[in-house]
Scaffold this motif. Structure first.
Motif, PDB file in Angstrom:
ATOM      1  N   GLY A 160     -99.181   3.014-136.242  1.00  0.00           N
ATOM      2  CA  GLY A 160     -99.062   2.268-134.990  1.00  0.00           C
ATOM      3  C   GLY A 160     -97.617   2.054-134.620  1.00  0.00           C
ATOM      4  O   GLY A 160     -96.725   2.239-135.452  1.00  0.00           O
ATOM      5  N   HIS A 161     -97.397   1.630-133.361  1.00  0.00           N
ATOM      6  CA  HIS A 161     -96.024   1.544-132.848  1.00  0.00           C
ATOM      7  C   HIS A 161     -95.280   0.330-133.386  1.00  0.00           C
ATOM      8  O   HIS A 161     -94.057   0.217-133.246  1.00  0.00           O
ATOM      9  CB  HIS A 161     -96.032   1.533-131.314  1.00  0.00           C
ATOM     10  CG  HIS A 161     -96.580   0.276-130.699  1.00  0.00           C
ATOM     11  ND1 HIS A 161     -95.820  -0.847-130.499  1.00  0.00           N
ATOM     12  CD2 HIS A 161     -97.816  -0.039-130.263  1.00  0.00           C
ATOM     13  CE1 HIS A 161     -96.560  -1.798-129.948  1.00  0.00           C
ATOM     14  NE2 HIS A 161     -97.777  -1.335-129.791  1.00  0.00           N
ATOM     15  N   HIS A 162     -95.993  -0.609-134.010  1.00  0.00           N
ATOM     16  CA  HIS A 162     -95.373  -1.837-134.520  1.00  0.00           C
ATOM     17  C   HIS A 162     -96.283  -2.364-135.626  1.00  0.00           C
ATOM     18  O   HIS A 162     -97.495  -2.153-135.578  1.00  0.00           O
ATOM     19  CB  HIS A 162     -95.283  -2.842-133.365  1.00  0.00           C
ATOM     20  CG  HIS A 162     -94.555  -4.106-133.704  1.00  0.00           C
ATOM     21  ND1 HIS A 162     -95.146  -5.156-134.362  1.00  0.00           N
ATOM     22  CD2 HIS A 162     -93.275  -4.487-133.457  1.00  0.00           C
ATOM     23  CE1 HIS A 162     -94.263  -6.131-134.506  1.00  0.00           C
ATOM     24  NE2 HIS A 162     -93.116  -5.754-133.960  1.00  0.00           N
ATOM     25  N   GLY A 240    -112.130   5.702-133.539  1.00  0.00           N
ATOM     26  CA  GLY A 240    -111.224   4.688-132.995  1.00  0.00           C
ATOM     27  C   GLY A 240    -110.354   5.202-131.873  1.00  0.00           C
ATOM     28  O   GLY A 240    -110.518   6.325-131.370  1.00  0.00           O
ATOM     29  N   GLY A 241    -109.426   4.330-131.478  1.00  0.00           N
ATOM     30  CA  GLY A 241    -108.506   4.691-130.380  1.00  0.00           C
ATOM     31  C   GLY A 241    -107.109   4.831-130.943  1.00  0.00           C
ATOM     32  O   GLY A 241    -106.937   5.305-132.063  1.00  0.00           O
ATOM     33  N   GLY A 242    -106.133   4.386-130.151  1.00  0.00           N
ATOM     34  CA  GLY A 242    -104.759   4.388-130.641  1.00  0.00           C
ATOM     35  C   GLY A 242    -103.913   5.535-130.149  1.00  0.00           C
ATOM     36  O   GLY A 242    -102.748   5.649-130.554  1.00  0.00           O
ATOM     37  N   GLU A 284    -112.120   5.606-128.998  1.00  0.00           N
ATOM     38  CA  GLU A 284    -112.003   4.284-128.351  1.00  0.00           C
ATOM     39  C   GLU A 284    -110.624   4.044-127.768  1.00  0.00           C
ATOM     40  O   GLU A 284    -109.916   3.130-128.203  1.00  0.00           O
ATOM     41  CB  GLU A 284    -112.230   3.192-129.403  1.00  0.00           C
ATOM     42  CG  GLU A 284    -113.622   3.031-129.853  1.00  0.00           C
ATOM     43  CD  GLU A 284    -113.736   1.972-130.953  1.00  0.00           C
ATOM     44  OE1 GLU A 284    -112.709   1.413-131.393  1.00  0.00           O
ATOM     45  OE2 GLU A 284    -114.859   1.717-131.361  1.00  0.00           O
ATOM     46  N   PRO A 285    -110.200   4.839-126.812  1.00  0.00           N
ATOM     47  CA  PRO A 285    -108.855   4.637-126.274  1.00  0.00           C
ATOM     48  C   PRO A 285    -108.803   3.492-125.266  1.00  0.00           C
ATOM     49  O   PRO A 285    -109.721   3.317-124.458  1.00  0.00           O
ATOM     50  CB  PRO A 285    -108.576   5.962-125.567  1.00  0.00           C
ATOM     51  CG  PRO A 285    -109.933   6.434-125.136  1.00  0.00           C
ATOM     52  CD  PRO A 285    -110.911   5.948-126.174  1.00  0.00           C
ATOM     53  N   GLY A 286    -107.732   2.721-125.332  1.00  0.00           N
ATOM     54  CA  GLY A 286    -107.457   1.740-124.287  1.00  0.00           C
ATOM     55  C   GLY A 286    -106.223   2.208-123.537  1.00  0.00           C
ATOM     56  O   GLY A 286    -106.259   2.613-122.379  1.00  0.00           O
TER      57      GLY A 286
HETATM   58  N1  LLP Z   1    -110.514   0.056-130.965  1.00  0.00           N
HETATM   59  C1  LLP Z   1    -110.227  -1.082-131.623  1.00  0.00           C
HETATM   60  C2  LLP Z   1    -111.191  -1.612-132.600  1.00  0.00           C
HETATM   61  C3  LLP Z   1    -109.009  -1.741-131.389  1.00  0.00           C
HETATM   62  O1  LLP Z   1    -108.727  -2.861-132.058  1.00  0.00           O
HETATM   63  C4  LLP Z   1    -108.085  -1.216-130.444  1.00  0.00           C
HETATM   64  C5  LLP Z   1    -106.812  -1.877-130.200  1.00  0.00           C
HETATM   65  C6  LLP Z   1    -108.449  -0.039-129.750  1.00  0.00           C
HETATM   66  C7  LLP Z   1    -109.667   0.564-130.045  1.00  0.00           C
HETATM   67  C8  LLP Z   1    -107.603   0.575-128.690  1.00  0.00           C
HETATM   68  O2  LLP Z   1    -106.303   0.912-129.057  1.00  0.00           O
HETATM   69  P1  LLP Z   1    -105.397   1.737-128.016  1.00  0.00           P
HETATM   70  O3  LLP Z   1    -106.095   3.042-127.717  1.00  0.00           O
HETATM   71  O4  LLP Z   1    -105.266   0.928-126.761  1.00  0.00           O
HETATM   72  O5  LLP Z   1    -104.107   1.897-128.697  1.00  0.00           O
HETATM   73  N2  LLP Z   1    -101.283  -5.401-127.807  1.00  0.00           N
HETATM   74  C9  LLP Z   1    -100.811  -4.186-128.443  1.00  0.00           C
HETATM   75  C10 LLP Z   1    -101.939  -3.270-128.815  1.00  0.00           C
HETATM   76  C11 LLP Z   1    -102.968  -3.898-129.734  1.00  0.00           C
HETATM   77  C12 LLP Z   1    -104.189  -3.033-129.889  1.00  0.00           C
HETATM   78  C13 LLP Z   1    -105.246  -3.704-130.655  1.00  0.00           C
HETATM   79  N3  LLP Z   1    -106.424  -2.924-130.838  1.00  0.00           N
HETATM   80  C14 LLP Z   1     -99.803  -3.508-127.523  1.00  0.00           C
HETATM   81  O6  LLP Z   1     -99.488  -4.035-126.461  1.00  0.00           O
HETATM   82  O7  LLP Z   1     -99.277  -2.456-127.879  1.00  0.00           O
END
Ligand code: LLP
Length: 430
Positions: A160-162, A240-242, A284-286
């Motif tokens: 992760g980035h942090h 998952g995402g990320g 699971e991308p956000g």
């Molecule tokens: N699935 C689960 C179970 C998660 O907890 C998360 C993010 C995602 C998917 C989506 O991750 P993404 O694709 O968006 O990277 N506030 C932080 C990021 C925290 C993410 C927490 N969980 C930021 O601003 O970088």
């Protein structure tokens, strides 16, 4: 690796910044600032680019939009109409998903430290529950035995980035480690759960394909053990995402086709080798879906030159965009009417909060900025509004979406009255 310049939905028209076809200065003037501006078109493009890349390699794929990144109702509606599924991490997010039209069967709840009354709410809502601890599973079974259960695995490889955003590994609170995973599935099978999923999420803002691949390999190895030892077949495997997004113009974007091709090849090979049947591949991308589909507009209130530093004081602080203060995150900033001017000055861009850590950008090269200029903070769609607060009793920002070719106010700016909501003054009659 792919380099990113000023690209869609951003545009330079004679030195002025346009977002999805609209002048950001005019938007700032019409709707005031701080203002989040979103692009319907870009959200759809991001979703479909990812879907097409995955589905081109593996037919049975599902994208669960991780709505913690942005729960704006119109964002959710757009993704629901595109055919997305939803990753929710709180009953409130489930409520938002249901309110925007997601069917409960399309919602996967992945909470942590979940209360028993929350489990009851999830059971009644009919969403699929992804279990984060043995205690959660035991308490769930006292309420009901759902027909489908998924278990969140800690594959003991995180990224992760942090540090705050690494969600797997020995020091991390999420998921169950291998032996505990086996025990949990055994309990679920004994309780007569009929259908199963398996899940991991190793972190957020990942640009390193290798760690992701290792974690997928580990997850599939654990799935094999569950399959072999307990005779459980998985309906879905959720990796998952990320998926990372580049925030700095000099950084490389995630190479989507390489990423997808490596992950899906590994997935297909292992599913076949381990005889895991035909599970859905879920992601699971956000951030990937929403990050570059929104910018934050903020107006310059003060330009302050001290003997030591040059400060640009704007009307958005970490109450509006928490990421720079919270993670030291870089967000690129453009002066909306000076795109053709040289960035020869070095400024700290600071917000209106009474904290010295209220900094959006430090030592940032920008053109000469004057009071009244509008700045655009890029890549603000993910974890921007959703992490904003009323700190210092500042009402939250408005959101405008360029939707079906025109700007629409999709969230009103909060007013002072909103600061009083839910408060009760004690000492009545004094
Ligand atoms: N699935 C689960 C179970 C998660 O907890 C998360 C993010 C995602 C998917 C989506 O991750 P993404 O694709 O968006 O990277 N506030 C932080 C990021 C925290 C993410 C927490 N969980 C930021 O601003 O970088």
């Amino acid at each position: 690796m792919v380099k990113r310049k000023l690209c869609e939905p951003l545009e330079n028209r004679k030195g002025s910044l346009y977002f999805d076809g609209f002048s950001v200065e005019e938007l700032a003037q019409k709707y005031d600032t701080p203002l989040y501006v979103l692009s319907e078109k870009r959200i759809r493009e991001n979703y479909n680019r990812l879907y097409d890349a995955l589905a081109g390699k593996y037919k049975d794929v599902r994208i669960y939009y991780a709505c913690k990144a942005n729960t704006n109702l119109t964002v959710l509606k757009i993704l629901q109409l595109e055919g997305a599924y939803l990753d929710a991490v709180s009953p409130g997010e489930v409520f938002m998903g249901l309110s925007s039209g997601f069917a409960p069967e399309r919602i996967l709840f992945t909470g942590t430290s979940v209360r028993s009354d929350e489990l009851k709410f999830l059971v009644d809502a009919g969403v699929t529950i992804n279990i984060d601890s043995q205690s959660e599973l035991d308490r769930l079974f006292k309420i009901a035995v759902p027909s489908t259960i998924s278990i969140r695995v800690n594959p003991e490889i995180g990224d992760g980035h942090h540090d705050h955003c690494i969600t797997a590994g020995p020091q991390v609170k999420f998921g169950l480690c291998e032996e505990d995973v086996l025990k949990a599935y055994a309990v679920a099978k004994k309780a007569r759960v009929e259908r199963f999923g398996i899940h991991m999420h190793i972190g957020s803002g990942i640009l390193n394909i290798n760690s992701y691949i290792q974690a997928v390999e580990k997850l599939l190895g654990i799935a094999k053990r569950v399959h072999d030892e307990l005779d459980i077949t998985f309906d879905f495997i959720d990796i998952g995402g990320g998926f990372g997004v580049s925030y700095h113009p000099d950084d490389d974007d995630l190479n989507l086709s390489e990423f997808v091709s490596k992950i899906v090849s590994l997935f297909k090979a292992k599913v076949k080798e381990y005889k895991l049947g035909k599970p859905f591949l879920c992601v699971e991308p956000g951030r990937y879906i929403i990050c570059d589909a929104s910018i934050l507009l903020t107006t310059v209130n003060t330009v302050k030159l001290t003997p030591y530093r040059k400060f640009i004081g704007v009307d958005a602080g970490f109450n509006t965009l928490a990421r720079p203060a919270m993670y030291g995150s870089y967000h690129h900033i453009l002066a909306a009417n000076k795109l053709n001017s040289k960035s020869n000055e070095t400024f700290d861009v600071v917000g209106p909060l009474c904290e010295s850590g209220d900094v959006l950008a430090k030592d940032r090269k920008l053109p000469l900025i004057v009071e009244g200029d509008v700045l655009a903070v890029l890549n603000a769609g993910a974890y921007g509004f959703s992490m904003s607060s009323q700190y210092n009793s500042r009402p939250r920002a408005a959101e405008v979406m360029i939707c079906q070719g025109k700007p629409v106010l999709v969230r009103e700016r909060e007013q002072f009255q909103d600061l009083l909501l839910s408060q009760r003054v004690a000492l009545q009659g004094e």
